[in-house]
Design an enzyme around this catalytic site. Structure first.
Site, PDB file in Angstrom:
ATOM      1  N   CYS A   1      -8.741   6.658  -1.176  1.00 51.45           N
ATOM      2  CA  CYS A   1      -8.191   6.311   0.144  1.00 51.45           C
ATOM      3  C   CYS A   1      -6.667   6.314   0.127  1.00 51.45           C
ATOM      4  O   CYS A   1      -6.030   5.354  -0.322  1.00 51.45           O
ATOM      5  CB  CYS A   1      -8.733   4.949   0.581  1.00 51.45           C
ATOM      6  SG  CYS A   1      -8.106   4.440   2.186  1.00 51.45           S
TER       7      CYS A   1
ATOM      8  N   CYS B   1      -5.086   3.566   2.262  1.00 52.72           N
ATOM      9  CA  CYS B   1      -5.089   2.222   1.665  1.00 52.72           C
ATOM     10  C   CYS B   1      -4.067   2.111   0.534  1.00 52.72           C
ATOM     11  O   CYS B   1      -3.387   1.102   0.403  1.00 52.72           O
ATOM     12  CB  CYS B   1      -6.448   1.878   1.062  1.00 52.72           C
ATOM     13  SG  CYS B   1      -7.870   2.447   1.972  1.00 52.72           S
ATOM     14  N   ASP B   2      -3.996   3.121  -0.306  1.00 53.35           N
ATOM     15  CA  ASP B   2      -3.296   2.964  -1.582  1.00 53.35           C
ATOM     16  C   ASP B   2      -2.027   3.798  -1.749  1.00 53.35           C
ATOM     17  O   ASP B   2      -1.316   3.629  -2.735  1.00 53.35           O
ATOM     18  CB  ASP B   2      -4.270   3.292  -2.735  1.00 53.35           C
ATOM     19  CG  ASP B   2      -5.461   2.336  -2.758  1.00 53.35           C
ATOM     20  OD1 ASP B   2      -5.275   1.174  -2.367  1.00 53.35           O
ATOM     21  OD2 ASP B   2      -6.560   2.747  -3.137  1.00 53.35           O
TER      22      ASP B   2
END
Ligand code: NDP
Length: 311
Positions: free
Chosen positions: A135, A138-139
């Site tokens: 992701c 997200c990261d």
């Protein structure tokens, strides 16, 4: 109908399923959540979640899930570490088969999610959350100023790579062939980006370094020349697709060609009383907050449905 018939059963315990549990529990419907094969869903595989509203300093994915669980239980949800092996949706009450037991329910919320496709490398699972991730949204932020890799040749890989250029100094897209499935527009965008480069005809054989608990390099092999190569990088972002967890609904509910459940009016399946929410029906946004949103919608629809049935 007998008391052994539940008002609602929720399949899946990620963001969508647990939000549905909080809402249906607060409506006094005593939902039963079957946690499924991946309890907590994809959030339980991430580290810091910085884009879920309400947490200015971020919150760890597993902690966010744990909080949702506690919140659902506080209002009377039952959560069991079980999974459905089949369902019978031909007529109400619906039957959820757990293998040994069968649960009957007046309504069903499907929040079984989608699982990121992984490469199956020896060190891959151990480094998830430490530089191996599926992701970018997200990261990506954690790799500001670093050089990263993205695996895959489809739109997801291009999109992840383009997103990562906001943070990373260099993004290398590694793909197992030289034929890219990505749409022309996405491919061209990635190709023309000055910080994105391509390594086609290349497979990843492993990710290093497990002893440091961080990603330092990938072991690669060129599939044409057979030449091995150790490629230094700070992160490996998988963009090789997701697999919706819909096998048990084959034939009973409509899916698109990749198996995602088709819904109308946001969360309605073709069977009255059966709703789908979260990543199992959303291949587009796939965010924790959107999954929570559709989980809420499914719960509100269940309330309306049961009320109309006189329950
Ligand atoms: P795709 O199935 O389109 O692409 C997956 C890619 O991963 C392919 O290049 C495939 O290689 C590769 N791959 C799969 N398995 C492996 C493996 N085991 N090892 C190495 N490589 C592997 O998935 P996407 O998630 O990219 O896209 C899914 C759908 O969502 C598509 O319809 C896409 O258009 C859409 N989408 C649209 C976006 C947008 O428009 N903004 C963004 C993201 C997705 P190979 O080709 O060799 O099989």
């Amino acid at each position: 109908m007998s008391d052994s018939v539940r008002n609602t059963v929720i399949l899946g315990s990620g963001c969508a399923g647990l939000t549905a549990a909080i809402y249906t529990a607060r409506a006094n419907l005593k939902p039963l959540v079957l946690e499924g094969h991946e309890p907590g869903g994809q959030l339980s595989l991430t580290t810091l979640v910085e884009n879920f509203p309400g947490f200015p300093d971020g919150i760890h994915g597993p902690e966010l899930i744990e909080n949702m669980k506690k919140q659902a239980i506080r209002f009377g949800a039952e959560i069991e570490l079980k999974h459905a092996v089949s369902v019978d949706l031909t007529k109400p009450p619906f039957a959820v088969n757990l293998g040994k037991d069968v649960i009957l329910t007046r309504s069903l919320i499907i929040a079984s999610g989608a699982s990121a496709r992984w490469l199956g490398l020896p060190n891959e699972q151990a480094l998830i959350g430490y530089g191996v991730t599926s992701c970018a949204t997200c990261d990506g932020f954690f790799f500001s100023g670093k050089e990263v890799t993205v695996i895959g040749g489809g739109d997801s890989a291009m999109e992840e790579a383009l997103f990562l250029t906001r943070f990373a100094t260099k993004v290398t897209i590694i793909h197992r062939s030289e034929l890219f499935r990505a749409s022309k527009i996405m491919f061209d965008r990635a190709r023309s980006h000055e910080r994105i480069s391509f390594l086609p005809n290349t497979v990843v054989e492993d990710v290093l370094d497990i002893s440091k608990k961080e990603v330092t390099a990938l072991k690669l092999r060129n599939v044409v020349s057979g030449e091995p190569n150790v490629f230094p990088t700070s992160a490996m972002f998988l963009g090789i697709g997701h697999i919706p967890n819909t096998k048990i609904f084959n034939g009973a509910l409509e899916t698109d060609r990749d198996g995602y459940l088709l819904t109308r009016d946001y969360v309605h399946t073709k069977v009255p009383g059966v709703y789908a929410c979260g990543d199992v029906q959303d291949r587009r946004y796939r965010q924790a907050i959107t999954a929570a949103g559709t989980g809420c919608m499914a719960a509100l629809e269940v309330e309306k449905f049961l009320e109309a049935q006189g329950h």
